[in-house]
Design a protein around this motif. Sequence first.
Motif, PDB file in Angstrom:
ATOM      1  N   ALA A 275       0.814  -1.276   0.201  1.00 49.32           N
ATOM      2  CA  ALA A 275      -0.192  -0.005   0.094  1.00 49.32           C
ATOM      3  C   ALA A 275       0.895   1.248  -0.042  1.00 49.32           C
ATOM      4  N   SER A 276       2.151   1.107  -0.103  1.00 50.11           N
ATOM      5  CA  SER A 276       3.182   2.379  -0.242  1.00 50.11           C
ATOM      6  C   SER A 276       3.066   2.904  -1.171  1.00 50.11           C
ATOM      7  N   ARG A 277       2.946   4.251  -1.129  1.00 52.87           N
ATOM      8  CA  ARG A 277       3.078   5.308  -2.417  1.00 52.87           C
ATOM      9  C   ARG A 277       4.060   6.435  -2.210  1.00 52.87           C
ATOM     10  N   PRO A 278       5.455   5.886  -2.417  1.00 45.93           N
ATOM     11  CA  PRO A 278       6.471   7.012  -2.134  1.00 45.93           C
ATOM     12  C   PRO A 278       6.309   8.310  -3.176  1.00 45.93           C
ATOM     13  N   ALA A 279       6.963   9.293  -2.735  1.00 44.59           N
ATOM     14  CA  ALA A 279       6.906  10.485  -3.181  1.00 44.59           C
ATOM     15  C   ALA A 279       7.683  10.442  -4.578  1.00 44.59           C
ATOM     16  N   SER A 280       7.425  11.032  -5.657  1.00 44.64           N
ATOM     17  CA  SER A 280       8.335  11.060  -6.641  1.00 44.64           C
ATOM     18  C   SER A 280       8.695  12.441  -7.117  1.00 44.64           C
ATOM     19  N   TYR A 281       9.935  12.650  -7.484  1.00 50.95           N
ATOM     20  CA  TYR A 281      10.618  13.899  -7.949  1.00 50.95           C
ATOM     21  C   TYR A 281      11.042  13.789  -9.229  1.00 50.95           C
ATOM     22  N   LEU A 282      11.151  15.004  -9.937  1.00 56.93           N
ATOM     23  CA  LEU A 282      11.548  15.066 -11.366  1.00 56.93           C
ATOM     24  C   LEU A 282      13.011  14.741 -11.347  1.00 56.93           C
ATOM     25  N   PRO A 283      13.182  13.774 -12.302  1.00 55.96           N
ATOM     26  CA  PRO A 283      14.450  13.274 -12.583  1.00 55.96           C
ATOM     27  C   PRO A 283      15.347  14.139 -13.203  1.00 55.96           C
ATOM     28  N   LEU A 284      16.659  14.188 -13.042  1.00 58.30           N
ATOM     29  CA  LEU A 284      17.577  15.164 -13.752  1.00 58.30           C
ATOM     30  C   LEU A 284      17.429  15.280 -15.147  1.00 58.30           C
ATOM     31  N   GLY A 285      17.001  14.223 -16.044  1.00 53.72           N
ATOM     32  CA  GLY A 285      16.813  14.475 -17.421  1.00 53.72           C
ATOM     33  C   GLY A 285      15.737  15.372 -17.770  1.00 53.72           C
ATOM     34  N   SER A 286      14.645  15.620 -16.820  1.00 52.66           N
ATOM     35  CA  SER A 286      13.692  16.362 -17.079  1.00 52.66           C
ATOM     36  C   SER A 286      13.918  17.831 -17.446  1.00 52.66           C
ATOM     37  N   SER A 287      15.340  18.230 -16.727  1.00 52.53           N
ATOM     38  CA  SER A 287      15.780  19.634 -16.797  1.00 52.53           C
ATOM     39  C   SER A 287      16.336  19.573 -18.406  1.00 52.53           C
ATOM     40  N   VAL A 288      16.961  18.386 -18.869  1.00 53.09           N
ATOM     41  CA  VAL A 288      17.499  18.717 -20.071  1.00 53.09           C
ATOM     42  C   VAL A 288      16.369  18.664 -21.121  1.00 53.09           C
ATOM     43  N   ALA A 289      15.278  17.909 -20.857  1.00 53.49           N
ATOM     44  CA  ALA A 289      14.215  17.906 -21.906  1.00 53.49           C
ATOM     45  C   ALA A 289      13.437  19.082 -22.010  1.00 53.49           C
ATOM     46  N   HIS A 290      13.750  20.015 -20.763  1.00 55.03           N
ATOM     47  CA  HIS A 290      13.074  21.417 -21.085  1.00 55.03           C
ATOM     48  C   HIS A 290      13.587  22.121 -21.852  1.00 55.03           C
ATOM     49  N   VAL A 291      14.893  21.892 -22.155  1.00 59.55           N
ATOM     50  CA  VAL A 291      15.483  22.580 -23.353  1.00 59.55           C
ATOM     51  C   VAL A 291      14.889  22.370 -24.719  1.00 59.55           C
ATOM     52  N   ALA A 292      14.599  21.138 -24.954  1.00 55.23           N
ATOM     53  CA  ALA A 292      13.665  20.576 -26.032  1.00 55.23           C
ATOM     54  C   ALA A 292      12.495  21.513 -26.209  1.00 55.23           C
ATOM     55  N   GLU A 293      11.585  21.754 -25.040  1.00 54.26           N
ATOM     56  CA  GLU A 293      10.425  22.531 -24.942  1.00 54.26           C
ATOM     57  C   GLU A 293      10.866  23.827 -25.194  1.00 54.26           C
ATOM     58  N   ARG A 294      11.786  24.520 -24.659  1.00 51.87           N
ATOM     59  CA  ARG A 294      12.355  25.878 -25.161  1.00 51.87           C
ATOM     60  C   ARG A 294      12.712  26.157 -26.584  1.00 51.87           C
ATOM     61  N   LEU A 295      13.160  25.029 -27.313  1.00 47.21           N
ATOM     62  CA  LEU A 295      13.098  25.204 -28.558  1.00 47.21           C
ATOM     63  C   LEU A 295      12.020  25.018 -29.511  1.00 47.21           C
ATOM     64  N   ARG A 296      10.977  24.076 -29.013  1.00 40.94           N
ATOM     65  CA  ARG A 296       9.728  24.217 -29.557  1.00 40.94           C
ATOM     66  C   ARG A 296       8.876  25.409 -29.399  1.00 40.94           C
ATOM     67  N   GLU A 297       9.314  26.133 -28.700  1.00 40.41           N
ATOM     68  CA  GLU A 297       8.425  27.569 -28.343  1.00 40.41           C
ATOM     69  C   GLU A 297       9.352  28.787 -28.820  1.00 40.41           C
ATOM     70  N   ALA A 298      10.425  28.461 -29.227  1.00 41.26           N
ATOM     71  CA  ALA A 298      11.433  29.566 -29.411  1.00 41.26           C
ATOM     72  C   ALA A 298      10.642  30.518 -30.644  1.00 41.26           C
ATOM     73  N   ALA A 299      10.757  31.913 -30.394  1.00 43.70           N
ATOM     74  CA  ALA A 299      10.156  32.742 -31.397  1.00 43.70           C
ATOM     75  C   ALA A 299      11.059  33.241 -32.448  1.00 43.70           C
ATOM     76  N   THR A 300      12.425  33.200 -31.883  1.00 43.76           N
ATOM     77  CA  THR A 300      13.509  33.925 -32.639  1.00 43.76           C
ATOM     78  C   THR A 300      14.494  33.108 -32.642  1.00 43.76           C
ATOM     79  N   THR A 301      15.613  33.172 -33.453  1.00 47.72           N
ATOM     80  CA  THR A 301      16.872  32.351 -33.458  1.00 47.72           C
ATOM     81  C   THR A 301      17.797  32.818 -32.248  1.00 47.72           C
ATOM     82  N   GLY A 302      17.533  33.875 -31.604  1.00 46.40           N
ATOM     83  CA  GLY A 302      18.223  34.275 -30.432  1.00 46.40           C
ATOM     84  C   GLY A 302      17.639  33.211 -29.249  1.00 46.40           C
ATOM     85  N   GLU A 303      16.420  32.951 -29.230  1.00 46.23           N
ATOM     86  CA  GLU A 303      15.970  32.314 -28.044  1.00 46.23           C
ATOM     87  C   GLU A 303      16.325  30.845 -28.237  1.00 46.23           C
ATOM     88  N   ALA A 304      16.575  30.410 -29.569  1.00 48.89           N
ATOM     89  CA  ALA A 304      16.985  28.907 -29.734  1.00 48.89           C
ATOM     90  C   ALA A 304      18.456  28.696 -29.423  1.00 48.89           C
TER      91      ALA A 304
END
Length: 231
Positions: free
Chosen positions: A86-115
């Motif tokens: 019945a245990s449900r341990p707390a979960s935390y964002l893994p380190l890889g999620s920070s790197v995946a956020h770079v991909a999200e920033r690229l998908r939303e980049a409005a300029t070459t500078g933001e990319a």
Amino acid sequence: MPRTDRFLDIRRDPHSDELLARGGDSEAHSILQRAGFVAVVRVHETYHRAPTGLAEDDESRLATDAVARLRAAGYHVDCDADFDTASRPASYLPLGSSVAHVAERLREAATTGEAADALTELTAAHDGVLAALEEVLTATADFHDGLGQAADPYIARRLRYLADEHLRVIRTDLSETRNQLADRHAPYPGRSTCTGEVPSTEQERSAVCACPPPPRTLPAPPPPMAAGLRR
């Protein structure tokens, strides 16, 4: 209809007595690996097994922990009675999620500078992601140098080769891509950000903003009448 990749089985195989986990998607596979399971990749499926050499009690603890983690993440897990919990341990964002956020920033980049800014997180010479990955490969190679088995020096040389050759090519190419984007100073088509501001030169003060109107979409024509319905 429920997604089948949200269901898993964690049981001892009745024939081999191996502890096996089957089913799930890539997120479930990551949870299993973090719980201590080892992935086995076959042509038609990927399943997971316990590491070799574990005592039965250690395998049971590993399986119980995996069941708890998977259920806490919303997966449906069928398991042997010994692994139910019945245990449900707390979960935390893994380190890889920070790197995946770079991909999200690229998908939303409005300029070459933001990319370029997003890619800098990967390519920064001292503390970028790729520089850190090189450190990990080197540290793993050093670790194998001290293990003492016959194959370990070969594994260490292979890891250093990956860092010196393959990773260097990726860092060089991606850094050049980042630098080219930084020099372009161009908007990305279709991703300009609307500020809602009216330019000072606009005479029609009722205008909401300077953005062009969205393209007009014509209604789809009605389907042709079937020949049998004509009179």
